[in-house]
Design a protein around this motif. Structure first.
Motif, PDB file in Angstrom:
ATOM      1  N   ALA A   1       7.408  -4.979  -3.427  1.00  0.00           N
ATOM      2  CA  ALA A   1       6.125  -5.632  -3.151  1.00  0.00           C
ATOM      3  C   ALA A   1       6.289  -7.108  -2.817  1.00  0.00           C
ATOM      4  O   ALA A   1       5.629  -7.634  -1.909  1.00  0.00           O
ATOM      5  CB  ALA A   1       5.185  -5.449  -4.340  1.00  0.00           C
ATOM      6  N   ALA A   2       7.166  -7.795  -3.534  1.00  0.00           N
ATOM      7  CA  ALA A   2       7.361  -9.223  -3.284  1.00  0.00           C
ATOM      8  C   ALA A   2       7.948  -9.452  -1.894  1.00  0.00           C
ATOM      9  O   ALA A   2       7.514 -10.360  -1.161  1.00  0.00           O
ATOM     10  CB  ALA A   2       8.277  -9.827  -4.352  1.00  0.00           C
ATOM     11  N   SER A   3       8.937  -8.638  -1.523  1.00  0.00           N
ATOM     12  CA  SER A   3       9.543  -8.761  -0.191  1.00  0.00           C
ATOM     13  C   SER A   3       8.534  -8.429   0.890  1.00  0.00           C
ATOM     14  O   SER A   3       8.485  -9.081   1.940  1.00  0.00           O
ATOM     15  CB  SER A   3      10.758  -7.839  -0.087  1.00  0.00           C
ATOM     16  N   ARG A   4       7.719  -7.418   0.645  1.00  0.00           N
ATOM     17  CA  ARG A   4       6.699  -7.040   1.625  1.00  0.00           C
ATOM     18  C   ARG A   4       5.708  -8.182   1.838  1.00  0.00           C
ATOM     19  O   ARG A   4       5.349  -8.499   2.974  1.00  0.00           O
ATOM     20  CB  ARG A   4       5.971  -5.775   1.171  1.00  0.00           C
ATOM     21  N   SER A   5       5.276  -8.808   0.758  1.00  0.00           N
ATOM     22  CA  SER A   5       4.300  -9.892   0.865  1.00  0.00           C
ATOM     23  C   SER A   5       4.857 -11.061   1.675  1.00  0.00           C
ATOM     24  O   SER A   5       4.165 -11.614   2.546  1.00  0.00           O
ATOM     25  CB  SER A   5       3.902 -10.359  -0.529  1.00  0.00           C
ATOM     26  N   VAL A   6       6.119 -11.424   1.428  1.00  0.00           N
ATOM     27  CA  VAL A   6       6.739 -12.530   2.165  1.00  0.00           C
ATOM     28  C   VAL A   6       6.895 -12.162   3.643  1.00  0.00           C
ATOM     29  O   VAL A   6       6.610 -12.970   4.542  1.00  0.00           O
ATOM     30  CB  VAL A   6       8.107 -12.885   1.552  1.00  0.00           C
ATOM     31  N   THR A   7       7.332 -10.938   3.912  1.00  0.00           N
ATOM     32  CA  THR A   7       7.548 -10.506   5.290  1.00  0.00           C
ATOM     33  C   THR A   7       6.240 -10.427   6.049  1.00  0.00           C
ATOM     34  O   THR A   7       6.161 -10.811   7.224  1.00  0.00           O
ATOM     35  CB  THR A   7       8.263  -9.135   5.321  1.00  0.00           C
ATOM     36  N   GLU A   8       5.192  -9.942   5.403  1.00  0.00           N
ATOM     37  CA  GLU A   8       3.877  -9.884   6.052  1.00  0.00           C
ATOM     38  C   GLU A   8       3.387 -11.281   6.413  1.00  0.00           C
ATOM     39  O   GLU A   8       2.844 -11.502   7.514  1.00  0.00           O
ATOM     40  CB  GLU A   8       2.880  -9.190   5.133  1.00  0.00           C
ATOM     41  N   ALA A   9       3.599 -12.230   5.514  1.00  0.00           N
ATOM     42  CA  ALA A   9       3.173 -13.608   5.792  1.00  0.00           C
ATOM     43  C   ALA A   9       3.932 -14.186   6.982  1.00  0.00           C
ATOM     44  O   ALA A   9       3.349 -14.871   7.838  1.00  0.00           O
ATOM     45  CB  ALA A   9       3.377 -14.476   4.554  1.00  0.00           C
TER      46      ALA A   9
ATOM     47  N   VAL B   1      -0.395  -4.896   6.288  1.00  0.00           N
ATOM     48  CA  VAL B   1       0.278  -4.343   7.465  1.00  0.00           C
ATOM     49  C   VAL B   1       0.844  -2.984   7.078  1.00  0.00           C
ATOM     50  O   VAL B   1       1.526  -2.855   6.051  1.00  0.00           O
ATOM     51  CB  VAL B   1       1.417  -5.252   7.967  1.00  0.00           C
ATOM     52  N   ALA B   2       0.567  -1.970   7.867  1.00  0.00           N
ATOM     53  CA  ALA B   2       1.135  -0.638   7.667  1.00  0.00           C
ATOM     54  C   ALA B   2       1.811  -0.211   8.959  1.00  0.00           C
ATOM     55  O   ALA B   2       1.321  -0.525  10.056  1.00  0.00           O
ATOM     56  CB  ALA B   2       0.054   0.365   7.268  1.00  0.00           C
ATOM     57  N   CYS B   3       2.929   0.476   8.855  1.00  0.00           N
ATOM     58  CA  CYS B   3       3.727   0.826  10.026  1.00  0.00           C
ATOM     59  C   CYS B   3       3.744   2.336  10.260  1.00  0.00           C
ATOM     60  O   CYS B   3       3.754   3.123   9.307  1.00  0.00           O
ATOM     61  CB  CYS B   3       5.158   0.323   9.871  1.00  0.00           C
ATOM     62  N   TYR B   4       3.752   2.708  11.526  1.00  0.00           N
ATOM     63  CA  TYR B   4       3.790   4.123  11.918  1.00  0.00           C
ATOM     64  C   TYR B   4       4.718   4.247  13.116  1.00  0.00           C
ATOM     65  O   TYR B   4       4.754   3.376  13.990  1.00  0.00           O
ATOM     66  CB  TYR B   4       2.383   4.605  12.296  1.00  0.00           C
ATOM     67  N   ASP B   5       5.481   5.336  13.160  1.00  0.00           N
ATOM     68  CA  ASP B   5       6.273   5.598  14.364  1.00  0.00           C
ATOM     69  C   ASP B   5       6.374   7.097  14.592  1.00  0.00           C
ATOM     70  O   ASP B   5       6.226   7.890  13.664  1.00  0.00           O
ATOM     71  CB  ASP B   5       7.657   4.954  14.276  1.00  0.00           C
ATOM     72  N   GLU B   6       6.584   7.459  15.845  1.00  0.00           N
ATOM     73  CA  GLU B   6       6.669   8.873  16.226  1.00  0.00           C
ATOM     74  C   GLU B   6       7.363   8.993  17.571  1.00  0.00           C
ATOM     75  O   GLU B   6       7.108   8.201  18.484  1.00  0.00           O
ATOM     76  CB  GLU B   6       5.270   9.484  16.324  1.00  0.00           C
ATOM     77  N   VAL B   7       8.232   9.977  17.702  1.00  0.00           N
ATOM     78  CA  VAL B   7       8.762  10.365  19.008  1.00  0.00           C
ATOM     79  C   VAL B   7       7.908  11.523  19.496  1.00  0.00           C
ATOM     80  O   VAL B   7       7.901  12.598  18.883  1.00  0.00           O
ATOM     81  CB  VAL B   7      10.235  10.788  18.922  1.00  0.00           C
ATOM     82  N   VAL B   8       7.149  11.316  20.578  1.00  0.00           N
ATOM     83  CA  VAL B   8       6.263  12.380  21.048  1.00  0.00           C
ATOM     84  C   VAL B   8       7.092  13.455  21.744  1.00  0.00           C
ATOM     85  O   VAL B   8       7.939  13.163  22.598  1.00  0.00           O
ATOM     86  CB  VAL B   8       5.158  11.848  21.983  1.00  0.00           C
TER      87      VAL B   8
END
Length: 267
Positions: free
Chosen positions: A138-146, A32-39
């Motif tokens: 990385a460990a937190s990311r893996s748990v959150t993605e799951a 999972v990769a995240c992106y955000d932008e205010v146009v």
């Protein structure tokens, strides 16, 4: 909190051109990769596709995603799942805060292979916000993605309008989408077009999969969400969406979206 976009930055419309990339055409090295932008300007995107899945949602404001003749409204409370390889275009008004999550295609897709609405629940938002944090271990990311993949489910409701394209129905569609307050009935339109009401009814069912009345309600709901996300009062939105009272608007809105107008109203 992101700052609002200054009025002077909204002068010109921006058109962005993105390529069409098929799933598997390039390596997608993430879960999972995240992106955000205010146009900063009113912005449109050409028809394109991605090699990864997308979850489109907004932190602020409403935007539009289009697949063929299907038009979805994306908002803070209701997002849209866009499968990899699906050709789509879009638009967003100046000041809209876009939030997009990209999902790799290495494993089984968490949602169907067609675009579907997704309710952005408090838990889902919390997980998406967590994954957007810079420097997440990385460990937190893996748990959150799951956890995210486990709770991500399609909503039974979505802000979707199938836009008729036939010569018979296009004048109706253009008029109602331009002004949802238009109160002309199916019989009124049939008389204007010189055909029977039965002909218009059959055409609407064939092209949109629903009745004229339900189609108008969906158009009004999309228009209402665009106003609610700008902070308009419910009573004002009801009038602009063509309803005689806030209660009538609220009932119709809940039938269409499964949520109350207050859920979408920016504060």
């Amino acid at each position: 909190m992101r700052p609002a976009v200054p009025a002077r930055a909204r002068a010109a419309r921006e058109t962005r051109t993105l390529p069409s990339v098929a799933p598997g055409a390039v390596e997608v090295p993430f879960v999972v990769a995240c992106y955000d932008e205010v146009v900063a300007r009113d912005t449109t995107w050409n028809e394109h596709s991605h090699p990864f899945h997308e979850l489109l949602w907004n932190q602020r404001g409403a935007s539009t995603a289009v697949v063929g003749n299907r038009v979805w409204t994306v908002a803070p409370a209701l997002g849209l799942w866009m499968p990899a390889g699906t050709p789509h275009s879009g638009s967003a008004a100046a000041g809209t805060w876009l939030r997009t999550s990209f999902f790799g295609t290495g494993g089984a897709a968490p949602l169907p292979g067609v675009p579907v609405g997704v309710e952005i629940t408090p838990l889902l938002r919390l997980l998406l916000d967590r994954l957007a944090e810079p420097g997440l271990p990385a460990a937190s990311r893996s748990v959150t993605e799951a956890m995210l993949l486990d709770v991500l489910t399609p909503s039974p409701h979505e802000l979707l309008v199938n836009v008729p394209v036939s010569a018979l129905l296009r004048p109706i569609a253009d008029a109602v989408r331009a002004d949802p307050r238009d109160r002309r009935t199916l019989a009124d339109w049939a008389a204007e077009l010189g055909v029977s009401a039965r002909t218009v009814t059959r055409a609407f069912n064939a092209e949109t999969g629903t009745s004229f009345a339900r189609w108008v309600t969906a158009v009004r709901a999309q228009h209402a969400v665009a106003l609610l996300t700008r902070g308009w009062e419910v009573e004002e939105v009801a009038a602009e969406a063509g309803y005689g009272s806030a209660s009538a608007f609220g009932a119709a809105f809940r039938r269409t979206t499964g949520l109350t107008p207050g859920v979408f109203r920016a504060r």
